[in-house]
Design a protein around this motif. Structure first.
Motif, PDB file in Angstrom:
ATOM      1  N   GLY A   1     -16.027   1.679  -1.185  1.00 51.28           N
ATOM      2  CA  GLY A   1     -14.863   0.858  -0.883  1.00 51.28           C
ATOM      3  C   GLY A   1     -15.016   0.026   0.366  1.00 51.28           C
TER       4      GLY A   1
ATOM      5  N   GLN B   1     -15.206   0.891   3.463  1.00 51.97           N
ATOM      6  CA  GLN B   1     -14.319   1.347   4.537  1.00 51.97           C
ATOM      7  C   GLN B   1     -15.174   1.931   5.666  1.00 51.97           C
TER       8      GLN B   1
ATOM      9  N   GLU C   1      -4.626   6.120   3.888  1.00 57.26           N
ATOM     10  CA  GLU C   1      -5.994   6.399   3.451  1.00 57.26           C
ATOM     11  C   GLU C   1      -6.752   5.119   3.111  1.00 57.26           C
ATOM     12  N   VAL C   2      -6.622   4.119   3.999  1.00 58.73           N
ATOM     13  CA  VAL C   2      -7.393   2.889   3.879  1.00 58.73           C
ATOM     14  C   VAL C   2      -7.975   2.559   5.247  1.00 58.73           C
ATOM     15  N   ASP C   3      -8.939   1.650   5.269  1.00 61.78           N
ATOM     16  CA  ASP C   3      -9.442   1.154   6.541  1.00 61.78           C
ATOM     17  C   ASP C   3      -8.458   0.127   7.074  1.00 61.78           C
TER      18      ASP C   3
ATOM     19  N   ALA D   1      -2.879   3.055   8.800  1.00 57.91           N
ATOM     20  CA  ALA D   1      -4.026   2.997   7.888  1.00 57.91           C
ATOM     21  C   ALA D   1      -4.504   4.400   7.518  1.00 57.91           C
TER      22      ALA D   1
ATOM     23  N   GLN E   1      -8.166  -3.410   5.832  1.00 59.34           N
ATOM     24  CA  GLN E   1      -7.479  -3.705   4.577  1.00 59.34           C
ATOM     25  C   GLN E   1      -6.040  -4.132   4.828  1.00 59.34           C
TER      26      GLN E   1
ATOM     27  N   ARG F   1       0.835  -1.206   0.000  1.00 55.35           N
ATOM     28  CA  ARG F   1       0.000   0.000   0.000  1.00 55.35           C
ATOM     29  C   ARG F   1       0.871   1.257   0.000  1.00 55.35           C
TER      30      ARG F   1
ATOM     31  N   TRP G   1     -15.618   6.118   0.421  1.00 50.89           N
ATOM     32  CA  TRP G   1     -15.406   5.156   1.508  1.00 50.89           C
ATOM     33  C   TRP G   1     -16.521   4.112   1.530  1.00 50.89           C
TER      34      TRP G   1
END
Length: 394
Positions: free
Chosen positions: A119, A121, A61-63, A57, A66, A16, A116
């Motif tokens: 996605g 999230q 910029e992801v949950d 995270a 992930q 990531r 989000w």
């Protein structure tokens, strides 16, 4: 319980980070985590704590789900947000002063929240949606003229995003109240496309109550009221309603009407030609293919060959929203389990988890399938048990 090793978590974080073109030093600075920790985590020498994982995270910029499959902080964050959401919408029709953010800031925040939702999230939604919804409600009450219609469109979108976590986490009463906010906002937006999007989401109420016949009638009324498909957005609005109507007709056991709505959705998908997001709903040829599987599974075991046939010919491409792709694999897993293809069903569930962990974890059909597999399919008992513990099926 996490099914991931330290090395898998580290590799996922590194991948990531590279995708975002960050160095380890850059990630350390963005996350406020020491360089030594970042380096150790990526190397697989150290398992990140929940706090470190959340910080990384956020910087990526992801949950966090992930990055670590068994992470449960998302559930905690969502459940903490739900009472505040309920409080925010308690007096949505009563003016309460101006919003904190400017209209442009609200528009940007709403667009981000939609991304989000698509996605899956949910933790990121939960962190910001109460304040966003509060500001959106205030904006509707303070805006004047044409600006109020834009504010109402924004509120409908924000309420829909909030509903994503309420509905998926089993808060059916809160979900129904958020849909009431959507309908109130849609009336003020005076936009037939917003009305169509609201009718699409409202179907959740009928699904939850198993009121499939009345839900189908409501969708068919919405299709009649929707504008003629003279443009791509209008075709998409009508097409999404036909997709939803096909699924609920399937749940009602009405094969003819399910097939009729699916045929119309397919025609409109071909007219739109390009998969896209229209007022927060994914629509296009790919979304229609996914709904072909949904309809077949909704119709029951006698129609599972239809679902299996789609899966042998087509797989959802990466460009489709994570929530849609995950849903495809969950529904396919159910059809495969019915067909006695237990190993294939387990692979489909793992594919769903890889695409959207939190969506898979909260999906009742995913829990049902893994529970059945664990009872009757012993060749991969340890992996099945890990998955079942992760999803909460034991």
């Amino acid at each position: 319980m996490s099914a991931d090793s330290q090395h898998e978590v580290g590799e996922r974080i590194a991948a990531r980070r590279r995708a975002r073109r960050l160095t380890q030093t850059g990630l350390a600075a963005a996350s406020h985590v020491s360089y030594a920790t970042i380096r150790s985590v990526e190397r697989g020498a150290r398992r990140p704590s929940d706090g470190v994982l959340e910080a990384i995270a956020a910087a990526l910029e992801v949950d966090a789900t992930q990055l670590r499959t068994g992470y449960v902080g998302t559930e905690r964050r969502v459940h903490r947000a739900l009472p505040e959401l309920s409080s925010v919408i308690a007096g949505y029709d009563i003016p309460q002063g101006p919003p904190v953010r400017t209209p442009d800031e609200l528009a940007d925040a709403t667009s981000t929240a939609v991304s989000w939702r698509l996605g899956a999230q949910y933790g990121r939604i939960a962190a910001g949606i109460p304040d966003l919804l509060r500001d959106a409600i205030r904006y509707v009450h303070t805006a004047c003229g044409p600006e109020q219609r834009n504010a109402a469109r924004m509120l409908a979108t924000a309420a829909r995003t909030a509903d994503a976590i309420a509905f998926k986490y089993g808060e059916r009463d809160l979900s129904a109240r958020l849909i009431d906010v959507m309908r109130w906002a849609a009336d003020r937006a005076r936009d037939p496309l917003v009305q169509a999007a609201t009718a699409y989401v409202r179907t959740e109420v009928f699904f939850a109550a198993r009121a499939h016949a009345v839900g189908l009638a409501a969708l068919e009324q919405a299709i009649e009221a929707a504008p003629a498909p003279s443009s791509r957005p209008k075709a998409a609005a009508r097409g999404t309603l036909h997709m939803r109507a096909a699924v609920i007709a399937g749940r009602d056991g009405n094969v003819d009407r399910a097939d009729s709505h699916l045929k119309h959705a397919r025609q409109l998908g071909d007219q739109v030609a390009v998969e896209g997001i229209y007022l927060g709903t994914a629509f296009g040829p790919g979304s229609v293919r996914i709904h072909e599987v949904s309809v077949a599974v909704s119709l029951g075991r006698d129609h599972l060959d239809r679902a299996l046939r789609v899966a042998t010919e087509w797989k959802p491409p990466a460009g489709l929203s994570a929530e849609r792709r995950s849903g495809f694999y969950i529904e396919l897993a159910r059809a495969q389990e019915w067909a006695g293809l237990q190993a294939d069903a387990f692979e489909s569930l793992k594919a769903a988890r890889a695409v959207a962990p939190q969506h898979t974890r909260e999906h009742p059909w995913a829990r049902e399938v893994i529970g059945n597999l664990r009872r009757f399919h012993r060749s991969d008992a340890e992996s099945l048990s890990h998955f079942a513990h992760w999803i909460g099926a034991v």
